[in-house]
Design an enzyme around this catalytic site. Structure first.
Site, PDB file in Angstrom:
ATOM      1  N   HIS A 464       0.834  -1.202   0.000  1.00  0.00           N
ATOM      2  CA  HIS A 464       0.000   0.000   0.000  1.00  0.00           C
ATOM      3  C   HIS A 464       0.871   1.255   0.000  1.00  0.00           C
ATOM      4  O   HIS A 464       0.682   2.166  -0.818  1.00  0.00           O
ATOM      5  CB  HIS A 464      -0.904  -0.012   1.245  1.00  0.00           C
ATOM      6  N   GLU A 465       1.817   1.309   0.931  1.00  0.00           N
ATOM      7  CA  GLU A 465       2.645   2.520   1.054  1.00  0.00           C
ATOM      8  C   GLU A 465       3.513   2.730  -0.186  1.00  0.00           C
ATOM      9  O   GLU A 465       3.755   3.869  -0.597  1.00  0.00           O
ATOM     10  CB  GLU A 465       3.508   2.456   2.319  1.00  0.00           C
ATOM     11  N   HIS A 468       1.825   4.845  -2.655  1.00  0.00           N
ATOM     12  CA  HIS A 468       1.995   6.291  -2.464  1.00  0.00           C
ATOM     13  C   HIS A 468       3.340   6.759  -3.012  1.00  0.00           C
ATOM     14  O   HIS A 468       3.448   7.847  -3.588  1.00  0.00           O
ATOM     15  CB  HIS A 468       1.898   6.645  -0.978  1.00  0.00           C
ATOM     16  N   GLU A 493      -6.136   7.957  -1.006  1.00  0.00           N
ATOM     17  CA  GLU A 493      -5.845   6.566  -0.634  1.00  0.00           C
ATOM     18  C   GLU A 493      -6.254   5.563  -1.712  1.00  0.00           C
ATOM     19  O   GLU A 493      -5.798   4.423  -1.704  1.00  0.00           O
ATOM     20  CB  GLU A 493      -6.544   6.193   0.681  1.00  0.00           C
ATOM     21  N   TYR A 604     -10.904   6.998   3.972  1.00  0.00           N
ATOM     22  CA  TYR A 604     -10.287   5.679   3.836  1.00  0.00           C
ATOM     23  C   TYR A 604     -11.284   4.663   3.288  1.00  0.00           C
ATOM     24  O   TYR A 604     -10.945   3.824   2.465  1.00  0.00           O
ATOM     25  CB  TYR A 604      -9.753   5.194   5.195  1.00  0.00           C
TER      26      TYR A 604
END
Length: 670
Positions: A464-465, A468, A493, A604
């Site tokens: 997930h990160e 980003h 997100e 989120y």
């Protein structure tokens, strides 16, 4: 590629505390000079170049100078550097408030917009958006108000900024522990216990468990003693009670600011520029749909608790507690699917998973990472990479820089997050400024008898990160303010949430896994069990998310001062369907509420609607297909916030987004 030299050097990480403050003050003065110049322009000379462009270039250079300096507080082992960094961020924040309240600069922006319109000057889409956003932010800042109100607004914003920084500083520097004997830790995996600090007190051997995720979460999941889990949870919940009065004051200031600006409440002010426009209808609708599912799941876990207590000969009080959820959720998964979380973890050594995830992203998105080992970073644990286009032949193929700081240490940021330290944009000389993204995580460290291993949850978080990171690296905008994750907060997100799906795809799981002893990948049987576990108790999971969202929404829509601690505890019991214990000020650990997600935590879950739609529509057929990755890169990542997020979604999907995939995911798999 190893021989190619990046056209932009990486930033220095050799600052002293004095450097941090000196450089920050110099950046503030440079930006102030530009604003002063713009403010002095007569209305007839306020044009796109003299106002909009001048301010856009200055704010980009300002952020590039100050963001890395403010970052030290999250990662530096030096208290002096952290303190200087925190002080520097306060200076930046105060200057931001001062700048946002300059009516002379606002008037120049308004004059420029009017002159552009009357002259018939043709701007491209992103330039037009820049002009509109600059005027809008002045209006939202209250620059149309009388002078006395503007002064009050400025003071309130500065105090609010200081409070948010202090809250975050306490969050980063929290270093409490809760201690247990070996007997009290029965059930917790040995490799986890071996990582705890051990000491002797009154002739008893005690293990100190920090509140960091790799230390305390295994206690929540594995400790057989309900009393141990209760003590661990209550310690964890109360770890930042000192932040509770800070939050009370922040909420009071936000109420005052919203009133001055003419909004009904802070939530209305915050959601005005987001996709949802108002969050209450979304939350109410989703909670009504999820509640029957959550109640059903709670009954299943409650039965498991009753059976276990009966086997142990222990009494049952009829309640399902906060500290019961993770424990019985794990037991249910193990017994129903014969899935052992500790066994799965053995297949995800950090040394194998991290490079494989990077490889997956690189192949999917057409880039290559080249580690740079001869440059200093803020800590020896931090790795630095130059990122290039996969087919790069010269410096035009350079993408930007990426840092990975993956392991826990004292006074480091305690969760996983990405900082976009440098924006990408077109400079005033026509050349490109390249982005830099830093990912900070807290993966488990090696133990005396095992290498560093990742739970599957950690793998999902890492994936997930990194989403980003790539949003920051692959965005290609004209202006820094629209670069990468500078999109509507309730869409930010969605790209990363979409990418979490890769961690549940059988062929991706096979590729990522490698047992730390045998190097074998996960078996088909284990993969099947893991995939099926994804939607176990999905109702309770999303109800917990809705608890945070409702709390955030309630405190930002209420017009009067309220007992925030009571609201935190009461809402959790009502929405999450679990009973709390000691009523502590758990809201003191809700970092999102001062970190930019105020009146926005709903995002989120809201953005999951888009994430599910994007994945099922485009990627589900072949999630590793570079052609689909290229479509994602061009339509979602590259535009950043340079256009309306709905336009990016429509282009990517080939139609308007809809919630069908999300609802099918939850209710079709539960």
């Amino acid at each position: 590629m190893a021989n190619l030299t990046p056209p932009q050097p990486p930033p220095s990480w050799t600052h002293t505390p004095e450097d941090i403050l000196k450089l920050t003050k110099e950046a503030i003065e440079r930006d102030r000079e530009v604003r002063d110049r713009v403010a002095k322009l007569p209305p007839s000379e306020c044009q796109f170049e003299t106002v909009s462009l001048a301010l856009a270039y200055s704010e980009a250079e300002f952020d590039a100078s100050t963001e890395p300096l403010s970052f030290y507080q999250n990662v530096s082992p030096s208290k002096e550097l952290r303190d200087a960094s925190n002080e520097a961020e306060q200076l930046v924040s105060d200057f931001g408030v001062e700048s946002s309240m300059r009516i002379d600069v606002y008037r120049a922006k308004v004059a420029a917009q009017k002159n552009i319109e009357t002259s018939g000057r043709k701007l491209n889409q992103e330039e037009q958006r820049l002009v509109e956003k600059m005027v809008q932010e002045g209006t939202r800042a209250g620059l149309g108000l009388p002078e006395a109100d503007r002064e009050q607004l400025t003071e309130s914003k500065k105090e609010l900024s200081q409070i948010c920084l202090e809250f975050s500083k306490n969050f980063n520097e929290e270093n409490g522990t809760v201690s247990f004997t070996l007997e009290e830790l029965k059930g917790v995996p040995k490799d986890v216990i071996s990582g705890y600090a051990k000491r002797t007190e009154d002739g008893k051997e005690l293990y100190d468990v920090t509140h960091k995720t790799p230390d305390i979460f295994p206690v929540f999941k594995y400790a057989e003693s309900a009393e141990t889990r209760r003590r661990a949870y209550e310690s964890y919940e109360a770890r930042l009670e000192l932040n509770a009065p800070l939050l009370d004051r922040a909420l009071e200031l936000r109420r005052n600011i919203a009133t001055l600006l003419g909004y009904k409440n802070w939530a209305d002010h915050r959601t005005e520029i987001k996709m949802v426009k108002s969050g209450d209808n979304f939350l109410t609708d989703l909670e009504q749909k999820l509640r029957p599912l959550g109640l059903q799941e709670r009954e299943t876990l409650l039965k498991l608790k009753v059976d276990e207590l009966k086997t142990k000969g222990e009494p049952f009080d009829g309640e399902f507690y906060l500290w019961d959820y993770r424990y019985y959720d794990r037991l249910y998964t193990e017994r129903t699917l014969s899935l052992d979380d500790a066994l799965v973890k053995e297949y995800f050594p950090v040394s194998a998973v991290v490079p494989t995830i990077l490889e997956i992203y690189q192949n999917l998105l057409g880039v290559r990472f080249h580690e740079i080992k001869d440059k200093e970073t803020w800590h020896p644990d931090a790795q630095m990479f130059a990122v290039w286009a996969a087919d790069a032949k010269d410096e035009s193929g350079f993408v930007g820089y990426c840092y990975l700081d993956l392991f826990p240490r004292e006074s480091k940021y305690g969760h996983a997050a990405v900082w976009p330290l440098l924006p990408g944009y077109i400079r005033s000389d026509g050349k490109r400024a390249y982005p830099l993204a830093a990912m900070v995580a807290n993966l488990a460290k090696p133990t005396p008898d095992r290498p560093a291993l990742m739970r599957h949850d950690d793998v999902v978080t890492f994936f997930h990160e990194m989403g980003h990171v790539f949003h920051g690296l692959l965005s290609r905008t004209q202006f820094a303010r629209f670069h990468g994750t500078h999109v509507a907060r309730d869409f930010v997100e969605a790209p990363s949430q979409m990418l979490e799906n890769w961690c549940w795809e059988p062929k991706v799981l096979k590729k990522m896994s490698s047992h730390y002893k045998t190097n074998e990948a996960l078996s088909a049987e284990l993969i099947d069990k893991l995939v099926r576990s994804r939607y176990v108790h999905v109702g309770l999971f999303y109800l917990r998310q809705l608890f945070f969202a409702w709390f955030d929404f309630e405190v930002h829509t209420n017009k009067d001062k309220q007992d925030v601690t009571a609201l935190w505890n009461d809402l959790r019991e009502r929405v999450s369907l679990v009973k709390g214990g000691k009523r502590s000020a758990g809201q003191g650990s809700f970092g999102h509420i001062v970190g930019g997600y105020d009146a926005g935590y709903y995002g989120y879950t809201y953005s999951l609607v888009f994430a599910s739609d994007m994945y099922s529509t485009v990627f589900k057929g072949d999630p590793l297909d570079p052609a689909r990755g290229d479509r994602y890169r061009r339509n979602i990542l590259e535009p950043g916030g340079s256009r309306d997020e709905l336009d990016s979604l429509k282009e990517f999907l080939g139609r308007d987004p809809n919630p069908e995939a999300f609802m099918q995911e939850i209710f079709g798999n539960s």
